[in-house]
Design an enzyme around this catalytic site. Structure first.
Site, PDB file in Angstrom:
ATOM      1  N   HIS A 312       0.836  -1.098   0.218  1.00  0.00           N
ATOM      2  CA  HIS A 312      -0.211   0.148  -0.087  1.00  0.00           C
ATOM      3  C   HIS A 312       0.405   1.188  -0.013  1.00  0.00           C
ATOM      4  O   HIS A 312       2.314   1.303   0.954  1.00  0.00           O
ATOM      5  CB  HIS A 312      -1.171   0.005   1.159  1.00  0.00           C
ATOM      6  CG  HIS A 312      -2.103   0.916   1.226  1.00  0.00           C
ATOM      7  ND1 HIS A 312      -2.584   2.737   1.538  1.00  0.00           N
ATOM      8  CD2 HIS A 312      -3.094   1.129   0.808  1.00  0.00           C
ATOM      9  CE1 HIS A 312      -3.552   2.854   1.143  1.00  0.00           C
ATOM     10  NE2 HIS A 312      -4.069   1.797   0.049  1.00  0.00           N
ATOM     11  N   ASP A 370      -8.166  -5.560   0.152  1.00  0.00           N
ATOM     12  CA  ASP A 370      -8.166  -6.909  -0.920  1.00  0.00           C
ATOM     13  C   ASP A 370      -7.707  -7.841  -0.707  1.00  0.00           C
ATOM     14  O   ASP A 370      -8.355  -8.498  -1.475  1.00  0.00           O
ATOM     15  CB  ASP A 370      -8.207  -6.110  -2.590  1.00  0.00           C
ATOM     16  CG  ASP A 370      -8.413  -4.077  -2.439  1.00  0.00           C
ATOM     17  OD1 ASP A 370      -9.616  -4.256  -2.234  1.00  0.00           O
ATOM     18  OD2 ASP A 370      -7.702  -3.592  -2.865  1.00  0.00           O
TER      19      ASP A 370
HETATM   20  N1  CMC Z   1       3.708  -7.223  -5.138  1.00  0.00           N
HETATM   21  C1  CMC Z   1       5.289  -7.054  -4.742  1.00  0.00           C
HETATM   22  N2  CMC Z   1       5.551  -6.524  -4.622  1.00  0.00           N
HETATM   23  C2  CMC Z   1       5.933  -4.852  -4.559  1.00  0.00           C
HETATM   24  C3  CMC Z   1       3.915  -5.079  -4.115  1.00  0.00           C
HETATM   25  C4  CMC Z   1       3.460  -6.469  -4.357  1.00  0.00           C
HETATM   26  N3  CMC Z   1       2.383  -6.139  -4.161  1.00  0.00           N
HETATM   27  N4  CMC Z   1       3.843  -4.109  -3.769  1.00  0.00           N
HETATM   28  C5  CMC Z   1       5.216  -3.253  -3.700  1.00  0.00           C
HETATM   29  N5  CMC Z   1       5.698  -3.940  -4.589  1.00  0.00           N
HETATM   30  C6  CMC Z   1       6.979  -3.384  -4.619  1.00  0.00           C
HETATM   31  C7  CMC Z   1       7.452  -2.632  -5.094  1.00  0.00           C
HETATM   32  O1  CMC Z   1       7.898  -2.816  -6.956  1.00  0.00           O
HETATM   33  C8  CMC Z   1       7.944  -1.625  -4.697  1.00  0.00           C
HETATM   34  O2  CMC Z   1      10.141  -2.081  -5.054  1.00  0.00           O
HETATM   35  P1  CMC Z   1      11.197  -1.258  -5.417  1.00  0.00           P
HETATM   36  O3  CMC Z   1      11.369  -0.204  -4.213  1.00  0.00           O
HETATM   37  O4  CMC Z   1      11.913  -2.228  -6.068  1.00  0.00           O
HETATM   38  O5  CMC Z   1      10.938  -0.761  -6.656  1.00  0.00           O
HETATM   39  C9  CMC Z   1       8.193  -1.550  -3.656  1.00  0.00           C
HETATM   40  O6  CMC Z   1       7.590  -2.285  -3.286  1.00  0.00           O
HETATM   41  C10 CMC Z   1       7.349   0.024  -3.362  1.00  0.00           C
HETATM   42  O7  CMC Z   1       6.084  -0.287  -3.897  1.00  0.00           O
HETATM   43  P2  CMC Z   1       5.459   1.071  -4.974  1.00  0.00           P
HETATM   44  O8  CMC Z   1       5.107   0.179  -6.519  1.00  0.00           O
HETATM   45  O9  CMC Z   1       6.495   1.893  -5.572  1.00  0.00           O
HETATM   46  O10 CMC Z   1       4.699   1.209  -4.191  1.00  0.00           O
HETATM   47  P3  CMC Z   1       3.240   1.732  -4.431  1.00  0.00           P
HETATM   48  O11 CMC Z   1       3.022   2.663  -3.478  1.00  0.00           O
HETATM   49  O12 CMC Z   1       3.350   2.883  -5.581  1.00  0.00           O
HETATM   50  O13 CMC Z   1       1.983   1.589  -4.620  1.00  0.00           O
HETATM   51  C11 CMC Z   1       0.089  -0.398  -4.773  1.00  0.00           C
HETATM   52  C12 CMC Z   1       1.124   0.487  -3.914  1.00  0.00           C
HETATM   53  C13 CMC Z   1      -0.786  -0.401  -3.743  1.00  0.00           C
HETATM   54  C14 CMC Z   1      -0.149   0.589  -6.106  1.00  0.00           C
HETATM   55  C15 CMC Z   1       1.170  -1.783  -4.826  1.00  0.00           C
HETATM   56  O14 CMC Z   1       2.299  -2.094  -3.708  1.00  0.00           O
HETATM   57  C16 CMC Z   1       0.338  -3.157  -5.557  1.00  0.00           C
HETATM   58  O15 CMC Z   1       0.498  -2.617  -6.752  1.00  0.00           O
HETATM   59  N6  CMC Z   1      -0.091  -3.857  -4.802  1.00  0.00           N
HETATM   60  C17 CMC Z   1      -0.567  -4.814  -5.574  1.00  0.00           C
HETATM   61  C18 CMC Z   1      -2.087  -4.079  -6.128  1.00  0.00           C
HETATM   62  C19 CMC Z   1      -2.922  -3.904  -4.541  1.00  0.00           C
HETATM   63  O16 CMC Z   1      -3.636  -4.579  -3.759  1.00  0.00           O
HETATM   64  N7  CMC Z   1      -3.845  -3.055  -4.809  1.00  0.00           N
HETATM   65  C20 CMC Z   1      -4.964  -3.077  -3.960  1.00  0.00           C
HETATM   66  C21 CMC Z   1      -4.224  -1.705  -3.016  1.00  0.00           C
HETATM   67  S1  CMC Z   1      -5.785  -1.527  -1.005  1.00  0.00           S
HETATM   68  C22 CMC Z   1      -6.729  -0.884  -1.696  1.00  0.00           C
HETATM   69  C23 CMC Z   1      -6.819   0.054  -2.862  1.00  0.00           C
HETATM   70  O17 CMC Z   1      -6.568   1.597  -2.058  1.00  0.00           O
HETATM   71  O18 CMC Z   1      -7.699  -0.031  -3.915  1.00  0.00           O
END
Ligand code: CMC
Length: 439
Positions: A312, A370
């Site tokens: 998140h 989720d």
């Molecule tokens: N699985 C594997 N690696 C992950 C995941 C995951 N679910 N989430 C984040 N990471 C890694 C990401 O690759 C990044 O790595 P690095 O620093 O080496 O590049 C690091 O963790 C930081 O993640 P980010 O993608 O830069 O973080 P963000 O704040 O931009 O994204 C997120 C947050 C929710 C989009 C992401 O965690 C994700 O895609 N999760 C899976 C989808 C999901 O479950 N979404 C629902 C969110 S909660 C409900 C809502 O708000 O709608």
């Protein structure tokens, strides 16, 4: 224009090319302070750069507070745990929109007002007939939500407080009817009219699962689980879809159009679409023996795969909503007679293994809202395509509250971010042509 409400006479200093600028700092009532850079461009002729808004507060708000490090979520100051236990969805809608818990009389009146709006204009039935039967219910949700602006033209004037409130009530009440109609349409059944003697959650279940031949008997355990899911998804401060609603609304667009924009933003798998994606992922993993393979995929930088329902932007701790959902999961499964659900077991095993992995520990990736919601919704009887629709119905509460707050904010202006331009300059037309103009 600096804000008056939160000014504390603190300032931050920014030095650019040996010139120092004083930027006001405002304290929040909970959480980090903010530096006001709104006057920076006019003084220093520079913009700030923050793709994905990772360090940017886009507005002042009194609605929802999240402490991502501690895993705290509060609506109008009330902890989500307490609201999930003691409140119901319509009371939470009222709280989010008006700022305080209503008394008994006010709540009774508000419930009646919402209930009065559960019906849809008959012509909307014809509107539905235009969709393909295999359309995703979120596609219908986006389309019909926007179309409400053509049916309810007496609540489009955003300058009229009464019309704003009327639009808000219509959006919340009708979202459940639209969601249920989208479901019925996709499975080829006749639409079921709302029943106003039922609660919001009971009524939604009735519209989804009753049919012309049989009435669905709504059990208290299932309706409480449904209501809890609605409460937990009701608001989440300035997430992608809420910011979309605010940005769309900042131009003066009508509320139905703004909420349709929010529904579109929610649909993506990184946001509300993750509940469908999480259950599909668990089904793809299939068995605990395959977990390691998927964890390795999630850790692999070259693989776009992510563990859906994990991670998140704000929570760097267990999402408090996921905690509550994990708890009610088993209750609902027991109630519907699913003794040892292999998907729930798989989810629990996956969570255990992931939370011990260095990669997930270092990046502070925990289950989010989720991760467990899909298992509950599936047990209730919903197909995965309906999960994001249910999220959208709940989030109409937060979207309308945030939209109202934005419209009533005296310093609100049109949202217009700037950019770091890195394209070509001063070309003469025809002097240069691309050899390859497709990507
Ligand atoms: N699985 C594997 N690696 C992950 C995941 C995951 N679910 N989430 C984040 N990471 C890694 C990401 O690759 C990044 O790595 P690095 O620093 O080496 O590049 C690091 O963790 C930081 O993640 P980010 O993608 O830069 O973080 P963000 O704040 O931009 O994204 C997120 C947050 C929710 C989009 C992401 O965690 C994700 O895609 N999760 C899976 C989808 C999901 O479950 N979404 C629902 C969110 S909660 C409900 C809502 O708000 O709608």
């Amino acid at each position: 224009m600096p804000r008056k409400t939160s000014s504390n006479n603190k300032s931050a200093k920014l030095t650019i090319n040996n010139k120092t600028y004083d930027l006001p700092v405002y304290d929040s009532t909970a959480g980090e302070p903010v530096i006001d850079i709104s006057g920076l461009h006019s003084q220093a002729k520079v913009f700030t750069y923050d793709p994905g808004f990772t360090s940017t507060a886009s507005c002042e708000s009194k609605i929802t507070f999240i402490d991502g490090e501690k895993g705290i979520l509060r609506y109008r100051g009330y902890d989500i745990e307490e609201l999930a236990k003691k409140s119901d969805f319509i009371e939470v809608v009222n709280l989010l929109i008006y700022g305080d818990l209503p008394n008994k009389e006010q709540l009774k009146k508000y419930k009646k007002l919402i209930t009065r709006h559960t019906l849809l204009h008959e012509q909307i039935i014809n509107f539905f007939q235009g969709f393909r039967r295999d359309a995703h219910p979120m596609a219908m949700m986006v389309g019909v939500m926007g179309a409400l602006s053509s049916f309810y033209q007496d609540s489009l004037d955003i300058g009229d407080a009464h019309q704003r409130q009327e639009a808000t009530r219509r959006i919340v009440a009708k979202s459940a009817t639209i969601g249920a109609m989208a479901y019925k349409y996709s499975i080829g059944q006749a639409f079921v009219s709302p029943k106003n003697n039922l609660t919001f959650s009971e009524n939604f279940l009735h519209m989804c699962f009753s049919n012309t031949a049989e009435s669905f008997k709504v059990s208290p355990i299932i309706s409480k689980a449904m209501d809890t899911i609605f409460i937990l998804h009701a608001d989440h401060e300035q997430n992608a879809s809420t910011s979309t609603v605010r940005l769309a609304g900042s131009s003066g667009a009508n509320p139905f159009a703004c909420i349709a924009a929010g529904v579109s933003s929610l649909w993506g798998p990184a946001h509300g679409g993750a509940n469908q994606a999480a259950l599909e992922m668990l089904e793809e993993i299939g068995h605990s023996k395959n977990i390691r393979k998927f964890i390795n995929k999630a850790k692999d930088k070259k693989d776009p795969f992510k563990l859906m329902g994990f991670g998140h932007r704000v929570y760097k701790n267990y999402d408090p909503r996921a905690k509550i959902l994990k708890r009610i999961c088993q209750k609902v499964l027991n109630h519907v007679g699913i003794k040892n659900d292999p998907i729930l077991k798989l989810a629990i095993d996956l969570e255990k293994i992931a939370l011990k992995e260095k990669y997930f520990i270092e990046k502070k990736l925990y289950p989010n809202v989720d991760f467990y919601s899909g298992i509950i919704l599936k047990a209730i009887g919903f197909p995965p395509e309906m999960f994001t629709v249910i999220f959208a119905i709940a989030r109409t509460a937060g979207w309308t509250a945030q939209w109202t707050e934005m419209i009533e904010d005296p310093i609100q202006k049109i949202g217009r971010p700037r950019q770091l331009y890195t394209g070509q300059n001063n070309l003469k037309y025809g002097a240069k042509r691309s050899k390859k103009n497709t990507r």
